[in-house]
Design a protein around this motif. Sequence first.
Motif, mmCIF file in Angstrom:
data_model
loop_
_atom_site.group_PDB
_atom_site.id
_atom_site.type_symbol
_atom_site.label_atom_id
_atom_site.label_comp_id
_atom_site.label_asym_id
_atom_site.label_seq_id
_atom_site.Cartn_x
_atom_site.Cartn_y
_atom_site.Cartn_z
ATOM 1 N N GLU A 79 36.930 61.311 -4.210
ATOM 2 C CA GLU A 79 35.959 60.323 -3.736
ATOM 3 C C GLU A 79 35.853 59.128 -4.673
ATOM 4 O O GLU A 79 35.757 57.987 -4.226
ATOM 5 C CB GLU A 79 34.590 60.976 -3.566
ATOM 6 N N GLN A 80 35.906 59.385 -5.986
ATOM 7 C CA GLN A 80 35.772 58.284 -6.943
ATOM 8 C C GLN A 80 36.934 57.307 -6.832
ATOM 9 O O GLN A 80 36.753 56.097 -6.891
ATOM 10 C CB GLN A 80 35.672 58.830 -8.380
ATOM 11 N N ARG A 81 38.141 57.833 -6.629
ATOM 12 C CA ARG A 81 39.305 56.956 -6.489
ATOM 13 C C ARG A 81 39.176 56.097 -5.234
ATOM 14 O O ARG A 81 39.472 54.907 -5.244
ATOM 15 C CB ARG A 81 40.601 57.765 -6.442
ATOM 16 N N ALA A 82 38.725 56.701 -4.136
ATOM 17 C CA ALA A 82 38.551 55.943 -2.895
ATOM 18 C C ALA A 82 37.501 54.852 -3.089
ATOM 19 O O ALA A 82 37.685 53.720 -2.619
ATOM 20 C CB ALA A 82 38.145 56.880 -1.765
ATOM 21 N N THR A 83 36.426 55.161 -3.781
ATOM 22 C CA THR A 83 35.386 54.166 -4.039
ATOM 23 C C THR A 83 35.932 53.023 -4.897
ATOM 24 O O THR A 83 35.641 51.853 -4.637
ATOM 25 C CB THR A 83 34.180 54.826 -4.732
ATOM 26 N N ASP A 84 36.742 53.366 -5.896
ATOM 27 C CA ASP A 84 37.344 52.335 -6.744
ATOM 28 C C ASP A 84 38.248 51.413 -5.929
ATOM 29 O O ASP A 84 38.229 50.191 -6.099
ATOM 30 C CB ASP A 84 38.141 52.969 -7.883
ATOM 31 N N VAL A 85 39.046 51.998 -5.035
ATOM 32 C CA VAL A 85 39.944 51.207 -4.197
ATOM 33 C C VAL A 85 39.129 50.312 -3.263
ATOM 34 O O VAL A 85 39.443 49.131 -3.084
ATOM 35 C CB VAL A 85 40.900 52.118 -3.398
ATOM 36 N N GLU A 86 38.076 50.864 -2.673
ATOM 37 C CA GLU A 86 37.220 50.070 -1.784
ATOM 38 C C GLU A 86 36.609 48.895 -2.539
ATOM 39 O O GLU A 86 36.589 47.769 -2.033
ATOM 40 C CB GLU A 86 36.117 50.941 -1.191
ATOM 41 N N ASN A 87 36.107 49.160 -3.733
ATOM 42 C CA ASN A 87 35.506 48.091 -4.533
ATOM 43 C C ASN A 87 36.528 46.998 -4.821
ATOM 44 O O ASN A 87 36.222 45.804 -4.742
ATOM 45 C CB ASN A 87 34.949 48.640 -5.845
ATOM 46 N N ARG A 88 37.734 47.409 -5.139
ATOM 47 C CA ARG A 88 38.800 46.445 -5.436
ATOM 48 C C ARG A 88 39.127 45.615 -4.194
ATOM 49 O O ARG A 88 39.261 44.392 -4.275
ATOM 50 C CB ARG A 88 40.026 47.216 -5.909
ATOM 51 N N LEU A 89 39.234 46.274 -3.044
ATOM 52 C CA LEU A 89 39.549 45.556 -1.805
ATOM 53 C C LEU A 89 38.441 44.579 -1.425
ATOM 54 O O LEU A 89 38.711 43.452 -1.017
ATOM 55 C CB LEU A 89 39.788 46.556 -0.670
ATOM 56 N N ILE A 90 37.200 45.005 -1.562
ATOM 57 C CA ILE A 90 36.070 44.134 -1.228
ATOM 58 C C ILE A 90 36.045 42.925 -2.164
ATOM 59 O O ILE A 90 35.811 41.794 -1.733
ATOM 60 C CB ILE A 90 34.744 44.924 -1.273
ATOM 61 N N MET A 91 36.315 43.166 -3.443
ATOM 62 C CA MET A 91 36.349 42.058 -4.398
ATOM 63 C C MET A 91 37.455 41.061 -4.033
ATOM 64 O O MET A 91 37.241 39.844 -4.057
ATOM 65 C CB MET A 91 36.570 42.569 -5.816
ATOM 66 N N LEU A 92 38.626 41.579 -3.673
ATOM 67 C CA LEU A 92 39.728 40.702 -3.282
ATOM 68 C C LEU A 92 39.366 39.897 -2.037
ATOM 69 O O LEU A 92 39.691 38.714 -1.937
ATOM 70 C CB LEU A 92 40.994 41.520 -3.029
ATOM 71 N N ALA A 93 38.683 40.531 -1.100
ATOM 72 C CA ALA A 93 38.278 39.833 0.123
ATOM 73 C C ALA A 93 37.245 38.752 -0.184
ATOM 74 O O ALA A 93 37.303 37.652 0.359
ATOM 75 C CB ALA A 93 37.726 40.833 1.131
ATOM 76 N N GLN A 94 36.302 39.060 -1.058
ATOM 77 C CA GLN A 94 35.244 38.103 -1.372
ATOM 78 C C GLN A 94 35.769 36.903 -2.144
ATOM 79 O O GLN A 94 35.236 35.804 -2.025
ATOM 80 C CB GLN A 94 34.131 38.788 -2.161
ATOM 81 N N THR A 95 36.807 37.114 -2.926
ATOM 82 C CA THR A 95 37.370 36.000 -3.691
ATOM 83 C C THR A 95 38.424 35.242 -2.898
ATOM 84 O O THR A 95 39.002 34.282 -3.402
ATOM 85 C CB THR A 95 37.986 36.497 -5.018
ATOM 86 N N GLY A 96 38.698 35.685 -1.666
ATOM 87 C CA GLY A 96 39.626 34.972 -0.797
ATOM 88 C C GLY A 96 41.093 35.246 -1.091
ATOM 89 O O GLY A 96 41.963 34.483 -0.690
ATOM 90 N N GLN A 97 41.381 36.330 -1.787
ATOM 91 C CA GLN A 97 42.762 36.640 -2.146
ATOM 92 C C GLN A 97 43.496 37.410 -1.046
ATOM 93 O O GLN A 97 44.703 37.579 -1.124
ATOM 94 C CB GLN A 97 42.807 37.410 -3.458
ATOM 95 N N LEU A 98 42.773 37.893 -0.052
ATOM 96 C CA LEU A 98 43.406 38.582 1.066
ATOM 97 C C LEU A 98 43.598 37.588 2.205
ATOM 98 O O LEU A 98 42.642 37.009 2.699
ATOM 99 C CB LEU A 98 42.550 39.757 1.544
ATOM 100 N N ARG A 99 44.817 37.401 2.626
ATOM 101 C CA ARG A 99 45.118 36.463 3.697
ATOM 102 C C ARG A 99 45.198 37.152 5.055
ATOM 103 O O ARG A 99 45.104 36.514 6.085
ATOM 104 C CB ARG A 99 46.451 35.761 3.418
ATOM 105 N N GLN A 100 45.429 38.453 5.041
ATOM 106 C CA GLN A 100 45.558 39.206 6.288
ATOM 107 C C GLN A 100 45.033 40.610 6.046
ATOM 108 O O GLN A 100 44.691 40.965 4.926
ATOM 109 C CB GLN A 100 47.023 39.253 6.719
ATOM 110 N N LYS A 101 44.994 41.401 7.103
ATOM 111 C CA LYS A 101 44.528 42.775 6.953
ATOM 112 C C LYS A 101 45.486 43.571 6.079
ATOM 113 O O LYS A 101 46.688 43.356 6.099
ATOM 114 C CB LYS A 101 44.394 43.451 8.321
ATOM 115 N N VAL A 102 44.933 44.501 5.322
ATOM 116 C CA VAL A 102 45.715 45.314 4.407
ATOM 117 C C VAL A 102 46.398 46.430 5.189
ATOM 118 O O VAL A 102 45.743 47.171 5.929
ATOM 119 C CB VAL A 102 44.823 45.904 3.296
ATOM 120 N N THR A 103 47.709 46.546 5.016
ATOM 121 C CA THR A 103 48.477 47.591 5.699
ATOM 122 C C THR A 103 48.478 48.859 4.846
ATOM 123 O O THR A 103 48.071 48.849 3.679
ATOM 124 C CB THR A 103 49.925 47.140 5.933
ATOM 125 N N GLU A 104 48.976 49.931 5.436
ATOM 126 C CA GLU A 104 49.051 51.195 4.720
ATOM 127 C C GLU A 104 49.987 51.072 3.513
ATOM 128 O O GLU A 104 49.707 51.603 2.440
ATOM 129 C CB GLU A 104 49.528 52.300 5.661
#
Length: 136
Positions: free
Chosen positions: A72-97
Motif C-alpha cells: 500500500e505504501q508503494r502505491a501511495t508513493d506512486v500516486e503522490n508522484r503522479l499527482i505532483m507531475l500532473a499538477q506541475t503540468g509535466q504529464l501531456r497525456q494519460k499514463v499508460t501501463e
Amino acid sequence: MADADLEQIRKARLEQLKTQGGGGGSASGGSSGQEQQAQKQQQEAEARKSVLNQILEPDAADRLGRIRLVKEQRATDVENRLIMLAQTGQLRQKVTETQLKDLLNAMVDNQEQEKIVVTRRKGWDDDEDDDELFGL
C-alpha cells in the motif's frame, strides 16, 4: 482535451486546498470535529481518486490497484508522484501501463541507492582478550 483535464485537476486541487484551509463555522463538540475530519478525509480521497482517474489509463489504474493490495505504501508513493507531475503540468497525456512500470522501476532503483552501509572500526579492541581465549 488535455486543457480540460488540467482544468479539472486544478479545480480538484483548489477544493482540496479550501478544505485544508478550514471551512469556517464552529465545532460544537468532539463528535462534530470528528465528523468534519472524516468528511475532510473523504473529500480528499475522492479528489485524489478523481485526479488519478483523469491521468491514468484503465490498464495502469488496474496495475496500481494490484500494487496497492500487495504494498500500500508503494502505491501511495506512486500516486503522490503522479499527482505532483500532473499538477506541475509535466504529464501531456494519460499514463499508460508501460509508463507506470517505468516509474515503478525508477522508484525502486532510488530506494536501492538509499541503502545504509555499515563499516566497523578495526583496531580499537585489546589483543589481551584474544590471548585469554586461546590460552596464551
